[in-house]
Enzyme design. Structure first.
Site, PDB file in Angstrom:
ATOM      1  N   HIS A 141       0.944  -1.271  -0.029  1.00  0.00           N
ATOM      2  CA  HIS A 141      -0.017   0.082  -0.052  1.00  0.00           C
ATOM      3  C   HIS A 141       0.902   1.283  -0.015  1.00  0.00           C
ATOM      4  O   HIS A 141       0.595   2.243  -0.843  1.00  0.00           O
ATOM      5  CB  HIS A 141      -0.914   0.069   1.177  1.00  0.00           C
ATOM      6  CG  HIS A 141      -1.717   1.248   1.633  1.00  0.00           C
ATOM      7  ND1 HIS A 141      -3.002   1.499   0.959  1.00  0.00           N
ATOM      8  CD2 HIS A 141      -1.423   2.425   2.249  1.00  0.00           C
ATOM      9  CE1 HIS A 141      -3.268   2.697   1.342  1.00  0.00           C
ATOM     10  NE2 HIS A 141      -2.440   3.286   2.113  1.00  0.00           N
ATOM     11  N   GLU A 142       1.989   1.407   0.783  1.00  0.00           N
ATOM     12  CA  GLU A 142       2.763   2.531   1.157  1.00  0.00           C
ATOM     13  C   GLU A 142       3.434   2.691  -0.312  1.00  0.00           C
ATOM     14  O   GLU A 142       3.841   3.802  -0.781  1.00  0.00           O
ATOM     15  CB  GLU A 142       3.601   2.628   2.291  1.00  0.00           C
ATOM     16  CG  GLU A 142       3.027   2.263   3.632  1.00  0.00           C
ATOM     17  CD  GLU A 142       2.126   3.522   3.796  1.00  0.00           C
ATOM     18  OE1 GLU A 142       2.355   4.523   3.290  1.00  0.00           O
ATOM     19  OE2 GLU A 142       1.126   3.378   4.659  1.00  0.00           O
ATOM     20  N   GLU A 204      -6.059   6.203  -1.243  1.00  0.00           N
ATOM     21  CA  GLU A 204      -6.140   5.123  -0.448  1.00  0.00           C
ATOM     22  C   GLU A 204      -6.319   3.984  -1.112  1.00  0.00           C
ATOM     23  O   GLU A 204      -5.617   2.828  -1.012  1.00  0.00           O
ATOM     24  CB  GLU A 204      -6.834   5.328   0.928  1.00  0.00           C
ATOM     25  CG  GLU A 204      -6.290   6.468   2.008  1.00  0.00           C
ATOM     26  CD  GLU A 204      -4.905   6.293   2.220  1.00  0.00           C
ATOM     27  OE1 GLU A 204      -4.565   4.925   2.467  1.00  0.00           O
ATOM     28  OE2 GLU A 204      -4.163   6.961   2.129  1.00  0.00           O
TER      29      GLU A 204
END
Length: 270
Positions: A141-142, A204
Protein backbone atom coordinates in the site's frame (compact mmCIF):
# COMPACT_ATOMS: atom_id res chain seq x y z
CA UNK A 1 6.03 -1.32 -12.57
CA UNK A 2 6.24 2.45 -12.36
CA UNK A 3 5.65 4.29 -15.62
CA UNK A 4 6.81 7.75 -16.70
CA UNK A 5 4.53 10.74 -16.26
CA UNK A 6 3.87 12.58 -19.50
CA UNK A 7 2.23 15.94 -20.10
CA UNK A 8 -0.59 15.77 -22.61
CA UNK A 9 -0.07 19.10 -24.28
CA UNK A 10 3.21 20.68 -23.17
CA UNK A 11 6.57 20.19 -21.52
CA UNK A 12 6.69 20.00 -17.69
CA UNK A 13 6.90 23.37 -15.95
CA UNK A 14 10.07 23.93 -13.94
CA UNK A 15 9.94 26.89 -11.55
CA UNK A 16 12.27 28.09 -8.84
CA UNK A 17 10.95 28.63 -5.29
CA UNK A 18 10.24 32.34 -5.70
CA UNK A 19 8.40 31.80 -8.99
CA UNK A 20 6.37 28.94 -7.56
CA UNK A 21 5.27 30.84 -4.45
CA UNK A 22 4.37 33.94 -6.50
CA UNK A 23 2.52 31.80 -9.02
CA UNK A 24 0.55 30.00 -6.34
CA UNK A 25 -0.45 33.31 -4.78
CA UNK A 26 -1.57 34.72 -8.13
CA UNK A 27 -3.31 31.52 -9.17
CA UNK A 28 -1.78 31.41 -12.63
CA UNK A 29 0.15 28.18 -12.12
CA UNK A 30 -3.08 26.23 -11.75
CA UNK A 31 -4.33 27.74 -14.99
CA UNK A 32 -1.27 26.94 -17.10
CA UNK A 33 -0.04 23.69 -15.57
CA UNK A 34 -2.24 21.42 -17.64
CA UNK A 35 -2.99 17.78 -16.89
CA UNK A 36 -0.56 14.90 -16.83
CA UNK A 37 -1.30 11.28 -17.64
CA UNK A 38 -0.12 8.71 -15.12
CA UNK A 39 -0.03 5.29 -16.84
CA UNK A 40 0.38 3.54 -13.48
CA UNK A 41 -3.10 4.72 -12.51
CA UNK A 42 -4.64 5.01 -15.96
CA UNK A 43 -5.89 8.52 -15.27
CA UNK A 44 -4.86 12.16 -15.37
CA UNK A 45 -3.36 14.04 -12.43
CA UNK A 46 -2.90 17.67 -11.45
CA UNK A 47 0.81 18.05 -10.61
CA UNK A 48 2.15 21.51 -9.81
CA UNK A 49 5.55 20.40 -8.53
CA UNK A 50 8.28 18.29 -10.07
CA UNK A 51 9.44 14.96 -8.66
CA UNK A 52 12.71 16.59 -7.61
CA UNK A 53 10.91 19.34 -5.70
CA UNK A 54 8.58 17.02 -3.83
CA UNK A 55 11.48 14.68 -2.98
CA UNK A 56 13.47 17.61 -1.57
CA UNK A 57 10.55 18.61 0.64
CA UNK A 58 10.18 15.02 1.79
CA UNK A 59 13.84 14.75 2.70
CA UNK A 60 13.49 17.73 5.04
CA UNK A 61 10.36 16.29 6.59
CA UNK A 62 12.01 12.89 7.09
CA UNK A 63 15.00 14.47 8.81
CA UNK A 64 12.70 16.21 11.27
CA UNK A 65 10.61 13.09 11.88
CA UNK A 66 13.76 11.10 12.68
CA UNK A 67 14.69 13.74 15.25
CA UNK A 68 11.27 13.79 16.88
CA UNK A 69 10.41 10.08 16.91
CA UNK A 70 12.25 7.35 18.81
CA UNK A 71 13.50 4.51 16.64
CA UNK A 72 12.50 1.03 17.75
CA UNK A 73 15.17 -1.44 18.84
CA UNK A 74 12.86 -4.43 18.29
CA UNK A 75 15.04 -6.73 16.21
CA UNK A 76 12.23 -8.93 14.90
CA UNK A 77 10.17 -5.99 13.66
CA UNK A 78 13.15 -4.32 12.02
CA UNK A 79 14.24 -7.57 10.39
CA UNK A 80 10.76 -8.19 8.98
CA UNK A 81 10.48 -4.70 7.53
CA UNK A 82 13.98 -4.86 6.05
CA UNK A 83 13.09 -8.21 4.42
CA UNK A 84 9.61 -7.49 3.10
CA UNK A 85 10.21 -3.88 2.09
CA UNK A 86 12.83 -4.41 -0.62
CA UNK A 87 10.89 -7.30 -2.17
CA UNK A 88 7.81 -5.11 -2.60
CA UNK A 89 9.88 -2.22 -3.93
CA UNK A 90 11.54 -4.55 -6.44
CA UNK A 91 8.13 -5.79 -7.58
CA UNK A 92 7.01 -2.19 -8.10
CA UNK A 93 10.10 -1.37 -10.16
CA UNK A 94 11.11 1.45 -7.80
CA UNK A 95 14.41 0.08 -6.55
CA UNK A 96 16.34 3.01 -8.07
CA UNK A 97 15.19 5.27 -5.23
CA UNK A 98 17.05 5.66 -1.94
CA UNK A 99 14.67 3.59 0.18
CA UNK A 100 14.97 3.71 3.94
CA UNK A 101 12.85 1.58 6.27
CA UNK A 102 12.48 2.60 9.91
CA UNK A 103 10.42 1.18 12.75
CA UNK A 104 9.40 3.82 15.29
CA UNK A 105 8.37 3.31 18.89
CA UNK A 106 4.68 3.78 19.63
CA UNK A 107 1.53 1.72 19.91
CA UNK A 108 -0.37 3.48 17.12
CA UNK A 109 -1.39 1.22 14.26
CA UNK A 110 0.15 3.44 11.63
CA UNK A 111 2.64 3.48 8.78
CA UNK A 112 3.54 6.14 6.26
CA UNK A 113 5.70 6.84 3.24
CA UNK A 114 7.28 10.01 1.92
CA UNK A 115 8.35 10.48 -1.70
CA UNK A 116 11.92 9.42 -2.27
CA UNK A 117 11.45 6.12 -0.44
CA UNK A 118 11.36 7.07 3.26
CA UNK A 119 9.14 4.55 5.05
CA UNK A 120 8.08 4.60 8.67
CA UNK A 121 6.23 1.82 10.50
CA UNK A 122 5.16 2.11 14.13
CA UNK A 123 5.48 -0.82 16.51
CA UNK A 124 1.72 -0.79 17.01
CA UNK A 125 0.93 -1.86 13.48
CA UNK A 126 3.11 -4.95 13.81
CA UNK A 127 0.91 -6.02 16.72
CA UNK A 128 -2.05 -6.10 14.33
CA UNK A 129 -0.25 -8.42 11.89
CA UNK A 130 -0.13 -12.21 11.90
CA UNK A 131 2.55 -12.82 9.27
CA UNK A 132 4.84 -11.27 6.65
CA UNK A 133 2.08 -11.43 4.05
CA UNK A 134 0.11 -8.93 6.10
CA UNK A 135 3.22 -6.78 6.51
CA UNK A 136 3.49 -6.93 2.70
CA UNK A 137 -0.11 -5.67 2.56
CA UNK A 138 0.87 -2.45 4.31
CA UNK A 139 4.20 -2.15 2.52
CA UNK A 140 2.52 -2.71 -0.83
CA UNK A 141 0.00 0.00 0.00
CA UNK A 142 2.70 2.48 0.98
CA UNK A 143 4.74 1.68 -2.12
CA UNK A 144 1.60 2.20 -4.18
CA UNK A 145 1.42 5.78 -2.93
CA UNK A 146 4.93 6.41 -4.24
CA UNK A 147 4.30 4.80 -7.63
CA UNK A 148 1.08 6.79 -8.01
CA UNK A 149 2.72 10.11 -7.04
CA UNK A 150 -0.09 10.69 -4.58
CA UNK A 151 1.87 13.11 -2.40
CA UNK A 152 2.59 15.41 -5.31
CA UNK A 153 -1.03 15.21 -6.42
CA UNK A 154 -2.40 15.85 -2.93
CA UNK A 155 -0.02 18.76 -2.46
CA UNK A 156 -1.15 20.18 -5.80
CA UNK A 157 -4.83 19.73 -4.96
CA UNK A 158 -4.45 21.56 -1.68
CA UNK A 159 -2.59 24.42 -3.32
CA UNK A 160 -5.16 24.64 -6.11
CA UNK A 161 -7.95 24.72 -3.52
CA UNK A 162 -6.19 27.52 -1.62
CA UNK A 163 -5.60 25.35 1.44
CA UNK A 164 -1.86 24.91 1.08
CA UNK A 165 -0.73 28.48 0.45
CA UNK A 166 0.84 29.12 3.83
CA UNK A 167 2.37 25.65 3.91
CA UNK A 168 3.73 26.13 0.40
CA UNK A 169 5.43 29.36 1.40
CA UNK A 170 7.05 27.65 4.37
CA UNK A 171 8.02 24.57 2.40
CA UNK A 172 9.54 26.46 -0.50
CA UNK A 173 11.81 28.71 1.49
CA UNK A 174 15.46 27.85 1.89
CA UNK A 175 14.85 24.22 2.77
CA UNK A 176 15.03 24.92 6.50
CA UNK A 177 14.14 21.73 8.35
CA UNK A 178 12.24 23.75 10.97
CA UNK A 179 9.25 23.79 8.62
CA UNK A 180 9.27 20.05 8.08
CA UNK A 181 6.30 19.33 10.32
CA UNK A 182 4.11 21.51 8.15
CA UNK A 183 5.59 20.00 5.01
CA UNK A 184 4.89 16.47 6.24
CA UNK A 185 1.28 17.37 6.99
CA UNK A 186 0.80 18.72 3.48
CA UNK A 187 2.47 15.72 1.88
CA UNK A 188 0.68 13.14 3.97
CA UNK A 189 -2.92 14.14 4.67
CA UNK A 190 -5.84 16.26 3.57
CA UNK A 191 -7.15 18.94 5.95
CA UNK A 192 -10.56 19.90 4.60
CA UNK A 193 -13.91 18.20 4.18
CA UNK A 194 -15.56 18.19 0.77
CA UNK A 195 -13.24 18.00 -2.24
CA UNK A 196 -9.88 17.16 -0.67
CA UNK A 197 -10.83 14.27 1.57
CA UNK A 198 -12.68 12.33 -1.13
CA UNK A 199 -9.54 12.61 -3.21
CA UNK A 200 -7.57 11.29 -0.27
CA UNK A 201 -9.90 8.31 0.02
CA UNK A 202 -9.47 7.72 -3.71
CA UNK A 203 -5.70 7.70 -3.18
CA UNK A 204 -6.02 5.13 -0.41
CA UNK A 205 -8.08 2.77 -2.55
CA UNK A 206 -5.69 3.19 -5.49
CA UNK A 207 -2.76 2.36 -3.21
CA UNK A 208 -4.59 -0.73 -1.96
CA UNK A 209 -5.18 -1.86 -5.56
CA UNK A 210 -1.54 -1.38 -6.55
CA UNK A 211 -0.39 -2.95 -3.30
CA UNK A 212 -2.01 -6.33 -3.88
CA UNK A 213 -0.54 -6.44 -7.39
CA UNK A 214 2.93 -5.83 -5.92
CA UNK A 215 2.27 -8.48 -3.27
CA UNK A 216 1.57 -11.09 -5.92
CA UNK A 217 4.62 -10.12 -7.97
CA UNK A 218 6.81 -10.29 -4.84
CA UNK A 219 5.59 -13.79 -3.96
CA UNK A 220 3.24 -12.90 -1.10
CA UNK A 221 -0.41 -13.94 -0.78
CA UNK A 222 -2.63 -11.00 -1.76
CA UNK A 223 -5.61 -12.62 -0.02
CA UNK A 224 -3.93 -11.80 3.28
CA UNK A 225 -4.83 -8.16 2.61
CA UNK A 226 -8.44 -9.06 3.42
CA UNK A 227 -7.40 -10.89 6.57
CA UNK A 228 -5.36 -7.88 7.67
CA UNK A 229 -8.27 -5.44 7.31
CA UNK A 230 -10.68 -7.87 8.92
CA UNK A 231 -8.29 -8.05 11.88
CA UNK A 232 -8.05 -4.27 12.00
CA UNK A 233 -11.85 -4.06 12.14
CA UNK A 234 -12.06 -6.65 14.93
CA UNK A 235 -9.30 -5.01 16.97
CA UNK A 236 -11.09 -1.68 17.08
CA UNK A 237 -13.05 -3.27 19.89
CA UNK A 238 -16.42 -2.15 18.67
CA UNK A 239 -15.35 1.49 18.68
CA UNK A 240 -16.93 3.13 15.65
CA UNK A 241 -14.55 5.07 13.37
CA UNK A 242 -15.54 8.60 12.31
CA UNK A 243 -18.04 8.82 9.45
CA UNK A 244 -16.36 8.12 6.14
CA UNK A 245 -17.17 11.58 4.74
CA UNK A 246 -15.14 13.10 7.62
CA UNK A 247 -12.10 10.90 7.13
CA UNK A 248 -9.06 10.89 4.86
CA UNK A 249 -9.34 7.10 4.71
CA UNK A 250 -12.12 4.85 3.43
CA UNK A 251 -14.08 2.82 5.96
CA UNK A 252 -12.93 -0.73 6.61
CA UNK A 253 -16.05 -2.02 4.86
CA UNK A 254 -15.37 0.07 1.75
CA UNK A 255 -11.76 -1.05 1.73
CA UNK A 256 -12.59 -4.74 2.12
CA UNK A 257 -15.22 -4.55 -0.62
CA UNK A 258 -12.81 -2.87 -3.05
CA UNK A 259 -10.04 -5.36 -2.25
CA UNK A 260 -12.42 -8.27 -2.74
CA UNK A 261 -13.32 -7.03 -6.21
CA UNK A 262 -9.65 -6.48 -7.08
CA UNK A 263 -8.64 -9.96 -5.93
CA UNK A 264 -11.43 -11.57 -7.93
CA UNK A 265 -10.30 -9.65 -11.01
CA UNK A 266 -6.85 -11.17 -10.41
CA UNK A 267 -8.34 -14.68 -10.43
CA UNK A 268 -8.52 -15.36 -6.69
CA UNK A 269 -11.49 -17.08 -5.07
CA UNK A 270 -12.46 -14.93 -2.08
Amino acid sequence: MDAPITFLDREPIELNRRQLVKGLAAGYIVAIAGCVQNPTLGRQQLLLVSEAQITQLSASAWSQIRKQQKVSTNKAMNRSLQTVGPRIVQAAGLQNQAWEYTVFQGDEANAFVLPGGKVGFYEGIFKRMENDDQLATVMGHETGHVAARHSAERYSQQVAAGVGMQAAQVALQSGDVSGAGTIAAVLGAGVQFGILLPYSRTHELEADRLGVVYMKQAGYDPRQSLRFWQNMTAQRGGKAPPPEFMSTHPSDATRISALTQQLRSMGYQV
